[in-house]
Write a protein that holds these residues in place. Structure first.
Motif, PDB file in Angstrom:
ATOM      1  N   ALA A  49       0.085  11.873   6.340  1.00 20.17           N
ATOM      2  CA  ALA A  49       0.145  12.033   4.886  1.00 20.17           C
ATOM      3  C   ALA A  49      -1.249  11.803   4.320  1.00 20.17           C
ATOM      4  O   ALA A  49      -2.030  11.024   4.879  1.00 20.17           O
ATOM      5  CB  ALA A  49       1.140  11.040   4.278  1.00 20.17           C
ATOM      6  N   HIS A  50      -1.544  12.490   3.208  1.00 18.95           N
ATOM      7  CA  HIS A  50      -2.865  12.395   2.600  1.00 18.95           C
ATOM      8  C   HIS A  50      -2.858  11.665   1.262  1.00 18.95           C
ATOM      9  O   HIS A  50      -3.907  11.243   0.796  1.00 18.95           O
ATOM     10  CB  HIS A  50      -3.451  13.791   2.391  1.00 18.95           C
ATOM     11  CG  HIS A  50      -3.600  14.550   3.672  1.00 18.95           C
ATOM     12  ND1 HIS A  50      -4.515  14.218   4.633  1.00 18.95           N
ATOM     13  CD2 HIS A  50      -2.936  15.621   4.146  1.00 18.95           C
ATOM     14  CE1 HIS A  50      -4.421  15.053   5.649  1.00 18.95           C
ATOM     15  NE2 HIS A  50      -3.461  15.913   5.378  1.00 18.95           N
ATOM     16  N   VAL A  51      -1.690  11.557   0.611  1.00 17.79           N
ATOM     17  CA  VAL A  51      -1.572  10.873  -0.679  1.00 17.79           C
ATOM     18  C   VAL A  51      -0.360   9.947  -0.635  1.00 17.79           C
ATOM     19  O   VAL A  51       0.522  10.090   0.217  1.00 17.79           O
ATOM     20  CB  VAL A  51      -1.447  11.873  -1.858  1.00 17.79           C
ATOM     21  CG1 VAL A  51      -2.706  12.718  -1.992  1.00 17.79           C
ATOM     22  CG2 VAL A  51      -0.234  12.747  -1.720  1.00 17.79           C
ATOM     23  N   GLY A  52      -0.305   9.017  -1.581  1.00 20.23           N
ATOM     24  CA  GLY A  52       0.745   8.014  -1.586  1.00 20.23           C
ATOM     25  C   GLY A  52       2.161   8.571  -1.673  1.00 20.23           C
ATOM     26  O   GLY A  52       3.055   8.140  -0.944  1.00 20.23           O
ATOM     27  N   GLU A  81      -0.061   0.523  -3.468  1.00 19.69           N
ATOM     28  CA  GLU A  81       1.128   0.866  -4.254  1.00 19.69           C
ATOM     29  C   GLU A  81       2.130   1.654  -3.416  1.00 19.69           C
ATOM     30  O   GLU A  81       3.341   1.419  -3.492  1.00 19.69           O
ATOM     31  CB  GLU A  81       0.749   1.662  -5.506  1.00 19.69           C
ATOM     32  CG  GLU A  81       1.934   1.929  -6.406  1.00 19.69           C
ATOM     33  CD  GLU A  81       1.578   2.689  -7.672  1.00 19.69           C
ATOM     34  OE1 GLU A  81       2.526   3.200  -8.308  1.00 19.69           O
ATOM     35  OE2 GLU A  81       0.389   2.776  -8.026  1.00 19.69           O
ATOM     36  N   ALA A  82       1.649   2.580  -2.605  1.00 22.53           N
ATOM     37  CA  ALA A  82       2.547   3.333  -1.721  1.00 22.53           C
ATOM     38  C   ALA A  82       3.255   2.386  -0.757  1.00 22.53           C
ATOM     39  O   ALA A  82       4.464   2.511  -0.529  1.00 22.53           O
ATOM     40  CB  ALA A  82       1.767   4.398  -0.954  1.00 22.53           C
ATOM     41  N   ALA A  83       2.526   1.424  -0.223  1.00 18.13           N
ATOM     42  CA  ALA A  83       3.130   0.437   0.694  1.00 18.13           C
ATOM     43  C   ALA A  83       4.188  -0.398  -0.017  1.00 18.13           C
ATOM     44  O   ALA A  83       5.252  -0.676   0.555  1.00 18.13           O
ATOM     45  CB  ALA A  83       2.048  -0.460   1.283  1.00 18.13           C
ATOM     46  N   GLU A  84       3.931  -0.796  -1.253  1.00 21.61           N
ATOM     47  CA  GLU A  84       4.919  -1.562  -2.023  1.00 21.61           C
ATOM     48  C   GLU A  84       6.210  -0.768  -2.172  1.00 21.61           C
ATOM     49  O   GLU A  84       7.311  -1.307  -1.986  1.00 21.61           O
ATOM     50  CB  GLU A  84       4.372  -1.900  -3.414  1.00 21.61           C
ATOM     51  CG  GLU A  84       3.311  -2.956  -3.423  1.00 21.61           C
ATOM     52  CD  GLU A  84       2.650  -3.134  -4.787  1.00 21.61           C
ATOM     53  OE1 GLU A  84       2.634  -2.176  -5.603  1.00 21.61           O
ATOM     54  OE2 GLU A  84       2.133  -4.237  -5.030  1.00 21.61           O
TER      55      GLU A  84
END
Length: 161
Positions: A49-52, A81-84
């Motif tokens: 993946a390249h973006v959140g 933020e993606a990880a959250e």
């Protein structure tokens, strides 16, 4: 988007099955280098993946064993933020890969409770150890027994939880 390269039929040292890894990296050259490194260590790449927002959807769709997440992502949602968002819905270990060692990034990343934080540039040993410890800790957390590594040296550019 297709995975960049091929997969290898090889087992990691702690499991009878392949370890599937989702790479989240906006720099295509860095993503390809990381993919080659992981393949050479015997891991399988289940997605890139390249973006959140893409990281979130691929994590939901592919259910990787581990996510290697760059913090600096374009598109309005960084890797933290993606990880959250991923951790709020899925129980997947996340290891941050970043060039940012500033206090604010480390503090924000720490709130997500990652299984590792590796500063770029990294090497194969750092990546392999981080993945193995993340998997072992994740499995032991499921069984309520934390894994404490006794034979892995930590460097100044990585930490593992």
């Amino acid at each position: 988007m297709q995975v960049l390269g091929r997969t290898r039929i090889q087992h990691n040292a702690y499991s009878e099955s392949m370890t599937n890894i989702l790479i989240v990296e906006d720099n295509i050259v860095s993503a390809m280098e990381l993919e080659e490194l992981l393949l050479s260590e015997g891991y399988e790449i289940c997605g890139l993946a390249h973006v959140g927002s893409e990281a979130i959807s691929k994590a939901e769709k592919l259910s990787p064993d581990v996510i290697l997440m760059d913090i600096g992502l374009p598109g309005g949602m960084d890797g933290i933020e993606a990880a959250e968002r991923i951790k709020s819905n899925l129980n997947i270990p996340i290891i941050f890969l970043t060039g940012h060692s500033e206090h604010e990034f480390v503090e924000r990343a720490g709130r997500v409770n990652p299984k590792g934080f590796i500063l770029k540039p990294y090497n194969a040993t750092q990546i392999r150890v981080a993945i193995e410890i993340a998997i072992l800790n994740h499995e032991s957390e499921k069984n309520s027994r934390p894994f404490v590594p006794d034979k892995y040296a930590l460097s100044e550019s990585a930490f593992f939880k």
